[in-house]
Every structure is written in C-alpha cells, then in structure tokens.
Motif scaffolding. Structure first.
Motif, PDB file in Angstrom:
ATOM      1  N   LEU A  85       0.830  -1.204   0.000  1.00 59.25           N
ATOM      2  CA  LEU A  85       0.000   0.000   0.000  1.00 59.25           C
ATOM      3  C   LEU A  85       0.865   1.256   0.000  1.00 59.25           C
ATOM      4  O   LEU A  85       0.557   2.247  -0.677  1.00 59.25           O
ATOM      5  CB  LEU A  85      -0.923  -0.001   1.222  1.00 59.25           C
ATOM      6  N   GLN A  86       1.960   1.228   0.739  1.00 60.11           N
ATOM      7  CA  GLN A  86       2.868   2.373   0.753  1.00 60.11           C
ATOM      8  C   GLN A  86       3.502   2.579  -0.615  1.00 60.11           C
ATOM      9  O   GLN A  86       3.651   3.723  -1.083  1.00 60.11           O
ATOM     10  CB  GLN A  86       3.958   2.157   1.814  1.00 60.11           C
ATOM     11  N   LEU A  87       3.866   1.494  -1.285  1.00 56.79           N
ATOM     12  CA  LEU A  87       4.436   1.607  -2.631  1.00 56.79           C
ATOM     13  C   LEU A  87       3.406   2.144  -3.616  1.00 56.79           C
ATOM     14  O   LEU A  87       3.750   2.894  -4.536  1.00 56.79           O
ATOM     15  CB  LEU A  87       4.967   0.249  -3.090  1.00 56.79           C
ATOM     16  N   ALA A  88       2.132   1.779  -3.416  1.00 59.10           N
ATOM     17  CA  ALA A  88       1.077   2.281  -4.292  1.00 59.10           C
ATOM     18  C   ALA A  88       0.934   3.794  -4.167  1.00 59.10           C
ATOM     19  O   ALA A  88       0.665   4.491  -5.153  1.00 59.10           O
ATOM     20  CB  ALA A  88      -0.252   1.590  -3.969  1.00 59.10           C
ATOM     21  N   GLU A  89       1.108   4.311  -2.962  1.00 61.29           N
ATOM     22  CA  GLU A  89       1.043   5.762  -2.778  1.00 61.29           C
ATOM     23  C   GLU A  89       2.162   6.468  -3.529  1.00 61.29           C
ATOM     24  O   GLU A  89       1.988   7.593  -4.010  1.00 61.29           O
ATOM     25  CB  GLU A  89       1.125   6.088  -1.281  1.00 61.29           C
ATOM     26  N   ALA A  90       3.311   5.815  -3.648  1.00 65.39           N
ATOM     27  CA  ALA A  90       4.460   6.436  -4.319  1.00 65.39           C
ATOM     28  C   ALA A  90       4.454   6.208  -5.820  1.00 65.39           C
ATOM     29  O   ALA A  90       4.902   7.070  -6.588  1.00 65.39           O
ATOM     30  CB  ALA A  90       5.761   5.894  -3.712  1.00 65.39           C
ATOM     31  N   HIS A  91       3.928   5.065  -6.278  1.00 64.82           N
ATOM     32  CA  HIS A  91       4.074   4.691  -7.690  1.00 64.82           C
ATOM     33  C   HIS A  91       2.754   4.520  -8.438  1.00 64.82           C
ATOM     34  O   HIS A  91       2.774   4.251  -9.646  1.00 64.82           O
ATOM     35  CB  HIS A  91       4.888   3.393  -7.792  1.00 64.82           C
ATOM     36  N   GLY A  92       1.623   4.636  -7.756  1.00 64.74           N
ATOM     37  CA  GLY A  92       0.344   4.515  -8.432  1.00 64.74           C
ATOM     38  C   GLY A  92      -0.349   3.195  -8.140  1.00 64.74           C
ATOM     39  O   GLY A  92       0.212   2.290  -7.523  1.00 64.74           O
ATOM     40  N   ARG A  93      -1.587   3.083  -8.608  1.00 62.95           N
ATOM     41  CA  ARG A  93      -2.407   1.903  -8.322  1.00 62.95           C
ATOM     42  C   ARG A  93      -1.933   0.653  -9.045  1.00 62.95           C
ATOM     43  O   ARG A  93      -2.297  -0.459  -8.673  1.00 62.95           O
ATOM     44  CB  ARG A  93      -3.869   2.191  -8.677  1.00 62.95           C
ATOM     45  N   VAL A  94      -1.168   0.811 -10.103  1.00 59.69           N
ATOM     46  CA  VAL A  94      -0.574  -0.323 -10.812  1.00 59.69           C
ATOM     47  C   VAL A  94       0.927  -0.081 -10.875  1.00 59.69           C
ATOM     48  O   VAL A  94       1.382   0.884 -11.474  1.00 59.69           O
ATOM     49  CB  VAL A  94      -1.159  -0.474 -12.237  1.00 59.69           C
ATOM     50  N   PHE A  95       1.709  -0.924 -10.221  1.00 54.81           N
ATOM     51  CA  PHE A  95       3.160  -0.734 -10.191  1.00 54.81           C
ATOM     52  C   PHE A  95       3.847  -2.091 -10.209  1.00 54.81           C
ATOM     53  O   PHE A  95       3.202  -3.137 -10.059  1.00 54.81           O
ATOM     54  CB  PHE A  95       3.587   0.076  -8.957  1.00 54.81           C
ATOM     55  N   THR A  96       5.150  -2.075 -10.400  1.00 56.25           N
ATOM     56  CA  THR A  96       5.918  -3.316 -10.550  1.00 56.25           C
ATOM     57  C   THR A  96       6.943  -3.446  -9.435  1.00 56.25           C
ATOM     58  O   THR A  96       7.664  -2.492  -9.129  1.00 56.25           O
ATOM     59  CB  THR A  96       6.649  -3.354 -11.900  1.00 56.25           C
ATOM     60  N   VAL A  97       6.991  -4.622  -8.830  1.00 56.85           N
ATOM     61  CA  VAL A  97       8.094  -4.982  -7.937  1.00 56.85           C
ATOM     62  C   VAL A  97       8.772  -6.211  -8.526  1.00 56.85           C
ATOM     63  O   VAL A  97       8.155  -6.965  -9.284  1.00 56.85           O
ATOM     64  CB  VAL A  97       7.614  -5.273  -6.495  1.00 56.85           C
ATOM     65  N   TRP A  98      10.028  -6.390  -8.176  1.00 48.39           N
ATOM     66  CA  TRP A  98      10.791  -7.513  -8.712  1.00 48.39           C
ATOM     67  C   TRP A  98      11.106  -8.494  -7.605  1.00 48.39           C
ATOM     68  O   TRP A  98      11.706  -8.141  -6.590  1.00 48.39           O
ATOM     69  CB  TRP A  98      12.084  -7.015  -9.377  1.00 48.39           C
ATOM     70  N   VAL A  99      10.643  -9.726  -7.786  1.00 53.45           N
ATOM     71  CA  VAL A  99      10.958 -10.817  -6.863  1.00 53.45           C
ATOM     72  C   VAL A  99      12.129 -11.567  -7.473  1.00 53.45           C
ATOM     73  O   VAL A  99      11.955 -12.405  -8.360  1.00 53.45           O
ATOM     74  CB  VAL A  99       9.740 -11.732  -6.646  1.00 53.45           C
ATOM     75  N   GLY A 100      13.327 -11.216  -7.036  1.00 48.98           N
ATOM     76  CA  GLY A 100      14.517 -11.695  -7.727  1.00 48.98           C
ATOM     77  C   GLY A 100      14.552 -11.078  -9.110  1.00 48.98           C
ATOM     78  O   GLY A 100      14.453  -9.856  -9.268  1.00 48.98           O
ATOM     79  N   SER A 101      14.644 -11.910 -10.118  1.00 45.14           N
ATOM     80  CA  SER A 101      14.672 -11.410 -11.495  1.00 45.14           C
ATOM     81  C   SER A 101      13.295 -11.488 -12.161  1.00 45.14           C
ATOM     82  O   SER A 101      13.193 -11.297 -13.369  1.00 45.14           O
ATOM     83  CB  SER A 101      15.675 -12.235 -12.318  1.00 45.14           C
ATOM     84  N   THR A 102      12.254 -11.761 -11.367  1.00 43.81           N
ATOM     85  CA  THR A 102      10.900 -11.901 -11.908  1.00 43.81           C
ATOM     86  C   THR A 102      10.070 -10.671 -11.589  1.00 43.81           C
ATOM     87  O   THR A 102       9.896 -10.322 -10.416  1.00 43.81           O
ATOM     88  CB  THR A 102      10.208 -13.140 -11.324  1.00 43.81           C
ATOM     89  N   PRO A 103       9.532  -9.990 -12.606  1.00 44.79           N
ATOM     90  CA  PRO A 103       8.674  -8.835 -12.332  1.00 44.79           C
ATOM     91  C   PRO A 103       7.276  -9.271 -11.912  1.00 44.79           C
ATOM     92  O   PRO A 103       6.716 -10.225 -12.447  1.00 44.79           O
ATOM     93  CB  PRO A 103       8.639  -8.101 -13.674  1.00 44.79           C
ATOM     94  N   VAL A 104       6.711  -8.555 -10.950  1.00 39.29           N
ATOM     95  CA  VAL A 104       5.345  -8.806 -10.478  1.00 39.29           C
ATOM     96  C   VAL A 104       4.599  -7.475 -10.509  1.00 39.29           C
ATOM     97  O   VAL A 104       4.998  -6.522  -9.845  1.00 39.29           O
ATOM     98  CB  VAL A 104       5.341  -9.378  -9.047  1.00 39.29           C
ATOM     99  N   VAL A 105       3.526  -7.412 -11.298  1.00 39.71           N
ATOM    100  CA  VAL A 105       2.720  -6.203 -11.384  1.00 39.71           C
ATOM    101  C   VAL A 105       1.655  -6.260 -10.287  1.00 39.71           C
ATOM    102  O   VAL A 105       0.832  -7.175 -10.253  1.00 39.71           O
ATOM    103  CB  VAL A 105       2.062  -6.062 -12.767  1.00 39.71           C
TER     104      VAL A 105
END
Length: 504
Positions: free
Chosen positions: A56-76
């Motif tokens: 939720l904190q990342l959503a405040e900084a990057h928007g309602r749809v954002f990407t994090v990386w679990v190792g080398s795998t992107p997760v939207v």
C-alpha cells in the motif's frame, strides 16, 4: 596467460552488462515501481515478504498499478478496487493464468485446481464448481451437518466454563472437520492421529509461505532442494497427506458406483465416465491434488475469519450486545440457527461481513498470470506477466468504505438498517480464479458466528491489559495467540445437542 585471463574477464563483464541491459530494458516496458537491485530485485526493500501494508505504501508512491521484482521476476501489483476490478472482473479471461514458482512446482506440480492452467484447470474447476454446488444443493443435509458441527463447537466452548482459553485449536478443528466431511464423506474424530496431521500440515504450510525460506527456495531451488531446513518438513507433510488421501481413494473404490455422497466418490465416478476421452484430465493424481487444494482453501481462511470476528466482538462490546439483542428478538426460543435466518438478521449479517472486510485474511490474494498481452490501467502488460491483486487494498479502499480502517457494520447497512452489498467486498477474490467454495464458507461462517454469539458473551479475562490486534503475517493474516472468555448467556437458547436430520 594474462591475455587468456583478460579475455575471460572481458567475456564475463560483457555477459554481466548484457544481463543488466536486458534487465533494465524489460523494466522499462512494465508499469513503474521502486528501483530493483540485480539478483534480489526488490526483495531486500520488501524484507523478503509481499506484505500488504508495504505494498500500500508503494502504491502511494508509484500509483495503483506498479511493478516490484521478486529476484529477477517482475510482479505487477494492483492496488484499490478500480485496478483489481479492471483485471479480475472486466478482463477475467486475460488474467486467468496461474504462475508456478519453483516451490509450488516441486510441491504440487501443475495439477489440481490452484496450480494448474489451461485445459487441466478449466476441467478441474468446472467439475469442482458443479460438484460442490451439487453436494450443497442437498442444502438441508449439508446445513444439518454444519449445525451438528457448530453444536459441538459450542459445547467445546461451554466446557471451558467461562475460563480464559485461546479458541484457535477448537475453531481450526471444527473448520477442518467440515471440509473433511464434504470431501471424505465422514466426520473425523478430533483425537484421530491422521486428522491432527492434516490440520498440522495445513497450519505449517500456510505459515511457511510467509517466511523468508519460501523466498529463498524460489530464488535458489537448485540448492535448497538438497539442503536441510523447514522446507524439508513441508515436503514430509506433503507425502504423509498424499498417502492418507490415496488410502481414502482406495476405500471409495470398494463402494457401489452410485454412492456419490462425497467429493471423492463423485470424482471417481467422473474418472470412470471419461475413461475413453483422450483429452480428459480426470485421474487420481489430479484428484489427490484437488483434495489438498480444498483442504488448504477451506480450512484456514474460514477458521481465521471466525477468530477475528470473535476478537472484534470482544473489542466492540456495544456491537456484540446489539448482535445478541437482534438474535434474541428474531430467533426467540428456536433451538438452532438456520442459514435462511440471515435474511431476518441484517445487523448480525453486516457485522460478520465487516469482520471479513477489516480482517482481510487472504491479504494480497493469490497471484495470477497474464495469458495474452493486454493493456491494464493504461499500461502494456506482456503475455506471461505475473499479476498480484492486493485484496487488502480493495477491502480498505477509501473510495468505497467510509471508515476503511475502523470496524463499522454500517458499511453493509442502508439508511433503513437493511443489509446491502458493497461491490468492493471481495474477500473470496473475483473472476475466473475466484474461490470455488465461497458458498460453503458463507454458510459455515454465518452458522458458527450466529450460534456462538447467541450462546456466549465474549470478553477479555480479568486483569488482561487489552487485545493484541497486530496480525501474524503468513499465508493468511492470523490473529495473535491470545486468550478470551466465552461466558454462557443464561437467556440464550443453548444448542447443546445436534439437530436431527429428520427435523430439517
């Protein structure tokens, strides 16, 4: 010699630059998000957990749809009702895939219901939906079984005689016996070793997926497969559970073909029916995994939701009293609570829904995978991209809930006090991958909650400083272990004996 070493260093450096270039080029094609590190991605920033509040904190900084990386795998990550609805409801087919992490692939393979895809998933899901609804359509018989289990749960609470106890074990046991009766066709005794092992396996597995060991396994499966650690205990539980299910399947084969009073019998009949179908996915391997899936999905979430509901009643004594007043006025001296009673109990129903909403036990929900390249919230999402719907962000979305972080039954009541549905109420997820056992869970939760509130007043033990409302993060958001008192209500009708089937 030096030229050889220099050539190797140049080759290694070029390979590293190529990997980094590919990594950051792929990142540029996806929705924005926090800057990932090579190898670990964003796991370090996330403390190796996909924690709903951190997302939720990342959503405040990057928007309602954002990407994090679990190792080398992107997760939207999808945050808030609008983003989740666009993916899971409006574009349900495009986001109906299920990615298999190394851990889940090694544990389950691409079998059963939760971890399968394509033709296998469609066949298994369709069969589960039809069969569970069919078993539930003998609604009176199913409701009778639930009422019997609820009566035994209430009796177990009564035996505490108002003394402090942690209800976790009793509630988990009751929920597991409900799903066990549906799947295996008989009720387990609490002291049966195999029943205790089944519940231990579910509890251990759901706790494990919230640990750093799960992330390490997915990052380095080639190493963790051969190293000691709690993951090896997980695989031992798996083998024990599979062995028990195989024995149950063998027993069902000895019954008459028309004996289809439980899920396993129905599935075996389907195997026989489709034996000559070359594209059939009905076999004993899938049956074993579907049974495991039903236990995983049908035990912990229901038990955890009920535990939170009782904690909220302890926290909000005035709301508990109002629920009990409504139950007394509407049900009077009726010996048992029936599922149809919910239509006459709007406040009780609203309180239970609010407990589901605020606790948000499924947390971030199960991951999905984009099966075709598409657009989502204005971003291009390539085929194969992993999607994580943050269900907690939906159930706490300030655009749809007046007081998203407070317990407020008015979220489910209109101005006249009638129960109303809120479209952002998605505790069972939504779309093609929605929980297939949601109707059973709704009935089970209502009967348990209404019966317990009708029979007991829940309060803190004397001298206790207060409730611990911080959750334990795992496969679900668990309450902290803590004791409460279930004080019998002398004015209530006590469901001390199970209802007869004929009386239903």
């Amino acid at each position: 010699m030096f030229s050889l070493l220099g050539g190797l260093a140049l080759l290694a450096g070029s390979f590293l630059l190529l990997k980094l270039g590919t990594f950051y080029w792929e990142r540029s094609r996806l929705p924005p998000g926090p800057l990932p590190f090579p190898v670990l991605g964003n796991l370090w920033q996330l403390s190796f957990r996909l924690h709903p509040e951190m997302l939720l904190q990342l959503a405040e900084a990057h928007g309602r749809v954002f990407t994090v990386w679990v190792g080398s795998t992107p997760v939207v990550v999808l945050s808030g009702f609008r983003a989740v609805k666009e993916a899971l409801i409006s574009n349900s087919e495009q986001f109906s895939g299920r990615p298999l992490t190394p851990l889940f692939r090694d544990l389950f393979g691409e079998r059963g219901l939760i971890c399968s895809n394509g033709h296998t998933w469609r066949q298994q899901r369709r069969f589960c939906l039809v069969t569970l609804r069919g078993l539930g359509r003998g609604r009176l018989a199913l409701e009778g079984q639930l009422q019997e289990e609820v009566a035994e749960l209430a009796e177990a609470f009564r035996q505490k005689q108002g003394r402090p106890f942690d209800p976790q074990v009793l509630i988990v046991r009751s929920a597991a016996r409900v799903i066990g009766a549906l799947v295996f066709g008989h009720r387990f005794l609490s002291e049966e070793p195999i029943f205790q092992q089944l519940t231990q396996a579910v509890n251990f597995g759901l706790a494990f997926v919230g640990t750093v060991w799960r992330r390490l396994y997915d990052l380095f499966p080639w190493a963790l497969r051969h190293l000691p650690g709690p993951h090896q205990e997980l695989f031992r539980y798996r083998e024990a559970v599979r062995g028990f299910i195989s024995q149950e399947i063998s027993r069902r084969k000895l019954r008459a073909p028309e004996a289809s009073e439980d899920f396993i019998s129905c599935y075996l009949a389907q195997i026989t029916k489709t034996v000559d179908d070359p594209v059939s996915t009905f076999n004993e391997e899938n049956l074993t995994q579907v049974v495991i899936d039903l236990f995983l999905g049908g035990t912990d979430t229901t038990a955890t939701t009920l535990r939170w509901a009782l904690i909220y009643m302890v926290q909000h004594g005035a709301i508990q009293e109002r629920v009990q007043q409504e139950l007394d006025e509407v049900l009077g001296t009726a010996p048992i609570v029936c599922y149809e009673d919910r239509e006459r109990l709007p406040f009780t129903r609203a309180v239970l829904h609010e407990a589901q909403r605020l606790s948000s036990v499924v947390a971030v929900g199960a991951v999905r995978q984009c099966v075709t390249s598409t657009r989502l919230h204005g971003y291009s999402v390539p085929k194969g991209t992993i999607i994580l719907p943050n269900l907690a962000s939906v159930l706490h979305d300030p655009e749809h809930w007046e007081t998203p972080c407070q317990f407020n039954p008015s979220h489910f009541l209109d101005k006249d006090g009638n129960f109303m549905v809120n479209e952002a109420f998605l505790p069972f997820s939504a779309g093609h991958r929605m929980c297939p056992g949601d109707q059973l869970a709704r009935m089970e939760l209502f009967l348990m909650f209404a019966t317990l509130l009708r029979t007991f007043r829940f309060q803190l033990p004397e001298g206790t400083p207060g409730l611990r409302l911080e959750y334990v993060f795992g496969g679900t958001l668990q309450p902290q272990p803590q004791e409460i008192c279930a004080v019998p209500r002398l004015s209530s009708c006590s469901p001390s004996s199970a209802p007869s089937r004929e009386g239903l």
